[in-house]
Write a protein that holds these residues in place. Sequence first.
Motif, PDB file in Angstrom:
ATOM      1  N   ASN A 102       0.833  -1.198   0.000  1.00  0.00           N
ATOM      2  CA  ASN A 102       0.000   0.000   0.000  1.00  0.00           C
ATOM      3  C   ASN A 102       0.872   1.254   0.000  1.00  0.00           C
ATOM      4  OD1 ASN A 102       0.888   0.222   2.611  1.00  0.00           O
ATOM      5  ND2 ASN A 102      -1.053  -0.374   3.536  1.00  0.00           N
ATOM      6  N   TYR A 103       0.246   2.370  -0.194  1.00  0.00           N
ATOM      7  CA  TYR A 103       0.956   3.629  -0.364  1.00  0.00           C
ATOM      8  C   TYR A 103       1.702   4.033   0.913  1.00  0.00           C
ATOM      9  CZ  TYR A 103       1.774   8.415  -1.871  1.00  0.00           C
ATOM     10  OH  TYR A 103       2.357   9.593  -2.211  1.00  0.00           O
ATOM     11  N   TYR A 104       1.102   3.803   2.067  1.00  0.00           N
ATOM     12  CA  TYR A 104       1.726   4.191   3.332  1.00  0.00           C
ATOM     13  C   TYR A 104       3.019   3.420   3.564  1.00  0.00           C
ATOM     14  CZ  TYR A 104       2.437   4.964   8.287  1.00  0.00           C
ATOM     15  OH  TYR A 104       2.982   5.277   9.501  1.00  0.00           O
ATOM     16  N   SER A 105       3.001   2.108   3.349  1.00  0.00           N
ATOM     17  CA  SER A 105       4.231   1.337   3.568  1.00  0.00           C
ATOM     18  C   SER A 105       5.309   1.727   2.559  1.00  0.00           C
ATOM     19  CB  SER A 105       3.941  -0.160   3.503  1.00  0.00           C
ATOM     20  OG  SER A 105       3.488  -0.516   2.222  1.00  0.00           O
ATOM     21  N   ALA A 106       4.920   2.066   1.342  1.00  0.00           N
ATOM     22  CA  ALA A 106       5.907   2.521   0.351  1.00  0.00           C
ATOM     23  C   ALA A 106       6.545   3.830   0.791  1.00  0.00           C
ATOM     24  CB  ALA A 106       5.247   2.674  -1.016  1.00  0.00           C
ATOM     25  N   LEU A 107       5.750   4.748   1.354  1.00  0.00           N
ATOM     26  CA  LEU A 107       6.297   6.008   1.866  1.00  0.00           C
ATOM     27  C   LEU A 107       7.234   5.762   3.048  1.00  0.00           C
ATOM     28  CD1 LEU A 107       3.214   8.400   1.723  1.00  0.00           C
ATOM     29  CD2 LEU A 107       5.272   8.461   0.312  1.00  0.00           C
ATOM     30  N   MET A 108       6.876   4.835   3.924  1.00  0.00           N
ATOM     31  CA  MET A 108       7.735   4.521   5.074  1.00  0.00           C
ATOM     32  C   MET A 108       9.074   3.948   4.613  1.00  0.00           C
ATOM     33  SD  MET A 108       6.174   5.570   7.687  1.00  0.00           S
ATOM     34  CE  MET A 108       7.123   4.837   8.986  1.00  0.00           C
ATOM     35  N   ARG A 109       9.041   3.047   3.627  1.00  0.00           N
ATOM     36  CA  ARG A 109      10.301   2.491   3.108  1.00  0.00           C
ATOM     37  C   ARG A 109      11.146   3.585   2.454  1.00  0.00           C
ATOM     38  NH1 ARG A 109       6.948  -1.611   1.210  1.00  0.00           N
ATOM     39  NH2 ARG A 109       7.135  -0.815  -0.913  1.00  0.00           N
ATOM     40  N   ALA A 110      10.519   4.486   1.729  1.00  0.00           N
ATOM     41  CA  ALA A 110      11.262   5.584   1.099  1.00  0.00           C
ATOM     42  C   ALA A 110      11.891   6.489   2.148  1.00  0.00           C
ATOM     43  CB  ALA A 110      10.333   6.384   0.184  1.00  0.00           C
ATOM     44  N   ALA A 111      11.160   6.734   3.239  1.00  0.00           N
ATOM     45  CA  ALA A 111      11.702   7.564   4.318  1.00  0.00           C
ATOM     46  C   ALA A 111      12.894   6.886   4.982  1.00  0.00           C
ATOM     47  CB  ALA A 111      10.608   7.872   5.338  1.00  0.00           C
ATOM     48  N   GLU A 112      12.801   5.565   5.185  1.00  0.00           N
ATOM     49  CA  GLU A 112      13.916   4.829   5.788  1.00  0.00           C
ATOM     50  C   GLU A 112      15.137   4.853   4.883  1.00  0.00           C
ATOM     51  OE1 GLU A 112      12.702   0.917   6.888  1.00  0.00           O
ATOM     52  OE2 GLU A 112      11.071   1.647   8.151  1.00  0.00           O
TER      53      GLU A 112
END
Length: 132
Positions: A102-112
């Motif tokens: 989902n979009y939220y987990s993709a954003l979290m991975r990008a932030a990491e």
Amino acid sequence: MAASYISVPRDLTRIKSKPMFNLTKRQLICFTLAALIGVPSFFLIKRFSEVNVAVMGMMIIMMPLFFFAMYEKNGLPLEVYIGYFIRSVFIRPKTRPYRTDNYYSALMRAAEVEKEVDRIVCISAKEKQKKL
């Protein structure tokens, strides 16, 4: 005198050419192969047993070719369905884990990843200052 009507199908792509005996080429080939295999097997079995056993043996030998000639579902012949069955049962993995992205987990991975890049840049900048 009664009027006779001929029904014409709306979808003309499903109509197949029938060269002989109102059979398609596929059916002609399969029935010919069935006859070439079944009739000699009848006479071979008849040598060793009764006629009714020979007839049943011939029918059992010829039946798969009849199925290949006649069976068609959703426009696909029998061998296509057999191929699908073999692929789904024997070739593909039995368990297919459900994974979401989902979009939220993709954003979290990008932030990491961005934090990791910043950390590496900071470390290399500190090492550069120490050298000077």
